[in-house]
Scaffold this motif. Sequence first.
Motif, PDB file in Angstrom:
ATOM      1  N   ALA A 161       0.866  -1.156  -0.084  1.00  0.00           N
ATOM      2  CA  ALA A 161       0.027   0.114   0.128  1.00  0.00           C
ATOM      3  C   ALA A 161       0.758   1.250  -0.117  1.00  0.00           C
ATOM      4  N   MET A 162       1.972   1.213   0.768  1.00  0.00           N
ATOM      5  CA  MET A 162       2.866   2.324   0.729  1.00  0.00           C
ATOM      6  C   MET A 162       3.542   2.708  -0.626  1.00  0.00           C
ATOM      7  N   ILE A 163       3.892   1.503  -1.198  1.00  0.00           N
ATOM      8  CA  ILE A 163       4.436   1.561  -2.893  1.00  0.00           C
ATOM      9  C   ILE A 163       3.334   2.093  -3.633  1.00  0.00           C
ATOM     10  N   ARG A 164       2.165   1.701  -3.438  1.00  0.00           N
ATOM     11  CA  ARG A 164       1.177   2.084  -4.477  1.00  0.00           C
ATOM     12  C   ARG A 164       0.864   3.495  -4.250  1.00  0.00           C
ATOM     13  N   ARG A 165       0.785   4.178  -3.099  1.00  0.00           N
ATOM     14  CA  ARG A 165       0.668   5.517  -2.606  1.00  0.00           C
ATOM     15  C   ARG A 165       1.827   6.189  -3.477  1.00  0.00           C
ATOM     16  N   ARG A 166       3.091   5.623  -3.219  1.00  0.00           N
ATOM     17  CA  ARG A 166       3.987   6.502  -3.803  1.00  0.00           C
ATOM     18  C   ARG A 166       3.740   6.633  -5.433  1.00  0.00           C
ATOM     19  N   ARG A 167       3.432   5.421  -6.148  1.00  0.00           N
ATOM     20  CA  ARG A 167       3.450   5.525  -7.577  1.00  0.00           C
ATOM     21  C   ARG A 167       2.311   6.642  -7.864  1.00  0.00           C
ATOM     22  N   LEU A 168       0.936   6.388  -7.202  1.00  0.00           N
ATOM     23  CA  LEU A 168       0.058   7.318  -7.433  1.00  0.00           C
ATOM     24  C   LEU A 168       0.263   8.670  -7.183  1.00  0.00           C
ATOM     25  N   GLN A 169       1.024   9.217  -6.288  1.00  0.00           N
ATOM     26  CA  GLN A 169       1.354  10.462  -6.046  1.00  0.00           C
ATOM     27  C   GLN A 169       2.359  10.973  -7.109  1.00  0.00           C
ATOM     28  N   GLU A 170       3.350   9.970  -7.617  1.00  0.00           N
ATOM     29  CA  GLU A 170       4.054  10.524  -8.737  1.00  0.00           C
ATOM     30  C   GLU A 170       3.384  10.605 -10.186  1.00  0.00           C
ATOM     31  N   ALA A 171       2.524   9.647 -10.271  1.00  0.00           N
ATOM     32  CA  ALA A 171       1.651   9.943 -11.356  1.00  0.00           C
ATOM     33  C   ALA A 171       0.702  11.313 -11.369  1.00  0.00           C
ATOM     34  N   ALA A 172       0.205  11.534 -10.065  1.00  0.00           N
ATOM     35  CA  ALA A 172      -0.407  12.760 -10.075  1.00  0.00           C
ATOM     36  C   ALA A 172       0.429  13.893 -10.310  1.00  0.00           C
ATOM     37  N   GLN A 173       1.448  13.837  -9.836  1.00  0.00           N
ATOM     38  CA  GLN A 173       2.729  15.018 -10.008  1.00  0.00           C
ATOM     39  C   GLN A 173       2.900  15.165 -11.458  1.00  0.00           C
ATOM     40  N   ARG A 174       2.999  14.100 -12.202  1.00  0.00           N
ATOM     41  CA  ARG A 174       3.589  14.105 -13.691  1.00  0.00           C
ATOM     42  C   ARG A 174       2.380  14.873 -14.416  1.00  0.00           C
ATOM     43  N   LEU A 175       1.159  14.676 -14.038  1.00  0.00           N
ATOM     44  CA  LEU A 175       0.017  15.027 -14.896  1.00  0.00           C
ATOM     45  C   LEU A 175      -0.210  16.405 -14.542  1.00  0.00           C
ATOM     46  N   ARG A 176       0.321  16.943 -13.176  1.00  0.00           N
ATOM     47  CA  ARG A 176       0.259  18.395 -13.013  1.00  0.00           C
ATOM     48  C   ARG A 176       1.317  18.927 -13.882  1.00  0.00           C
ATOM     49  N   ASP A 177       2.683  18.432 -13.950  1.00  0.00           N
ATOM     50  CA  ASP A 177       3.790  18.936 -14.450  1.00  0.00           C
ATOM     51  C   ASP A 177       3.964  18.905 -15.827  1.00  0.00           C
ATOM     52  N   GLN A 178       3.319  17.936 -16.437  1.00  0.00           N
ATOM     53  CA  GLN A 178       3.283  17.388 -17.754  1.00  0.00           C
ATOM     54  C   GLN A 178       2.002  17.215 -18.437  1.00  0.00           C
ATOM     55  N   PRO A 179       1.022  18.046 -18.400  1.00  0.00           N
ATOM     56  CA  PRO A 179      -0.357  17.614 -18.621  1.00  0.00           C
ATOM     57  C   PRO A 179      -0.484  16.992 -20.011  1.00  0.00           C
ATOM     58  N   GLU A 180       0.540  17.015 -20.885  1.00  0.00           N
ATOM     59  CA  GLU A 180       0.365  16.328 -22.398  1.00  0.00           C
ATOM     60  C   GLU A 180       0.907  14.945 -22.234  1.00  0.00           C
ATOM     61  N   VAL A 181       1.636  14.406 -21.119  1.00  0.00           N
ATOM     62  CA  VAL A 181       2.131  13.087 -21.079  1.00  0.00           C
ATOM     63  C   VAL A 181       0.903  12.238 -21.467  1.00  0.00           C
ATOM     64  N   ASP A 182       1.523  11.054 -22.197  1.00  0.00           N
ATOM     65  CA  ASP A 182       0.568  10.069 -22.691  1.00  0.00           C
ATOM     66  C   ASP A 182       0.421   9.010 -21.477  1.00  0.00           C
ATOM     67  N   LEU A 183      -0.795   8.706 -21.303  1.00  0.00           N
ATOM     68  CA  LEU A 183      -1.365   8.156 -20.134  1.00  0.00           C
ATOM     69  C   LEU A 183      -0.615   6.539 -20.137  1.00  0.00           C
ATOM     70  N   ALA A 184      -0.736   6.033 -21.365  1.00  0.00           N
ATOM     71  CA  ALA A 184      -0.257   4.567 -21.403  1.00  0.00           C
ATOM     72  C   ALA A 184       1.262   4.710 -21.029  1.00  0.00           C
ATOM     73  N   ALA A 185       2.062   5.397 -21.558  1.00  0.00           N
ATOM     74  CA  ALA A 185       3.523   5.873 -21.458  1.00  0.00           C
ATOM     75  C   ALA A 185       3.766   6.069 -20.023  1.00  0.00           C
ATOM     76  N   LEU A 186       2.840   6.733 -19.292  1.00  0.00           N
ATOM     77  CA  LEU A 186       3.112   7.079 -18.019  1.00  0.00           C
ATOM     78  C   LEU A 186       2.859   5.844 -17.073  1.00  0.00           C
ATOM     79  N   ALA A 187       1.783   5.075 -17.459  1.00  0.00           N
ATOM     80  CA  ALA A 187       1.700   3.997 -16.675  1.00  0.00           C
ATOM     81  C   ALA A 187       2.807   2.969 -16.835  1.00  0.00           C
ATOM     82  N   ALA A 188       3.370   2.858 -17.943  1.00  0.00           N
ATOM     83  CA  ALA A 188       4.284   1.672 -18.138  1.00  0.00           C
ATOM     84  C   ALA A 188       5.587   2.292 -17.300  1.00  0.00           C
ATOM     85  N   GLU A 189       6.089   3.526 -17.517  1.00  0.00           N
ATOM     86  CA  GLU A 189       7.130   4.185 -16.713  1.00  0.00           C
ATOM     87  C   GLU A 189       7.052   3.982 -15.125  1.00  0.00           C
TER      88      GLU A 189
END
Length: 259
Positions: A203-231
């Motif tokens: 659960a701690m690992i998943r929370r970190r990943r989710l925070q990373e994903a949310a931050q990337r969407l804020r910082d780089q709104p043009e990012v491809d979601l499939a690529a972000l998920a894989a990364e």
Amino acid sequence: MIDARRGVLYPQRMPRFHRLPPPPEGEHLVAWFWVPEWDLPPGETSRQHVVAYPALNLVVESSGSIELVGATTAASHRDLTGSGWAVGALLRPAAVAALTDQPAALRDSATDVRAPELLAAVTEAMTDGADRHRERAVACVSRWLADRAGTPGDAALQANAMADLLMTDAEVRTAELAAARLAVSLRTLQRMAHRYVGLPPLAMIRRRRLQEAAQRLRDQPEVDLAALAAELGYADHAHLTGDFRTVLGMAPSGYRRDV
């Protein structure tokens, strides 16, 4: 180091908000301090949305309360009105051990902490009009925690290392890998997370990943979601979307539109 920008879902909606590092005596007890201050017009409400770190917080508030806030399993919000302030400490496991022996019981909840001397000292620091009021309030909380916790033992320091690894290392995507990095058994890692955080390691690992994903969407709104998920180590785009819906209550595309 833990990225202090993560966790706040809509930074542009925040009132005056400061993150401060702990003074030396609190470095093994607090990851950082967060200090919001607000003064809103009559009738106005500021809703603050947070996807919190997998950790406990000690919070001193202008309302006259001190709370030990447990780790959360979903995004949360708080409505600010009028004027006020809070001094919050994102606790490291070594501090948690000095405040409760059942952090899992505080999951998605909080308990009052009776410490009138701490409340008085922080309130004086935040309201006396002197310079560096936030730094002086932080010093008060650090001293109180250090006095209460004493010198951390080996178990507490190992728990600190566990939390640092699970909250910062993007390469650690499974509890098994985390256990190997820490040179402990998987069962020991699970017991440590339960004892000091109240959440499973995954659960701690998943929370970190989710925070990373949310931050990337804020910082780089043009990012491809499939690529972000894989990364970020998600099996596919659908798993990223599922995590967003479970914790944030919306899809990544909806969050991207909101920010």
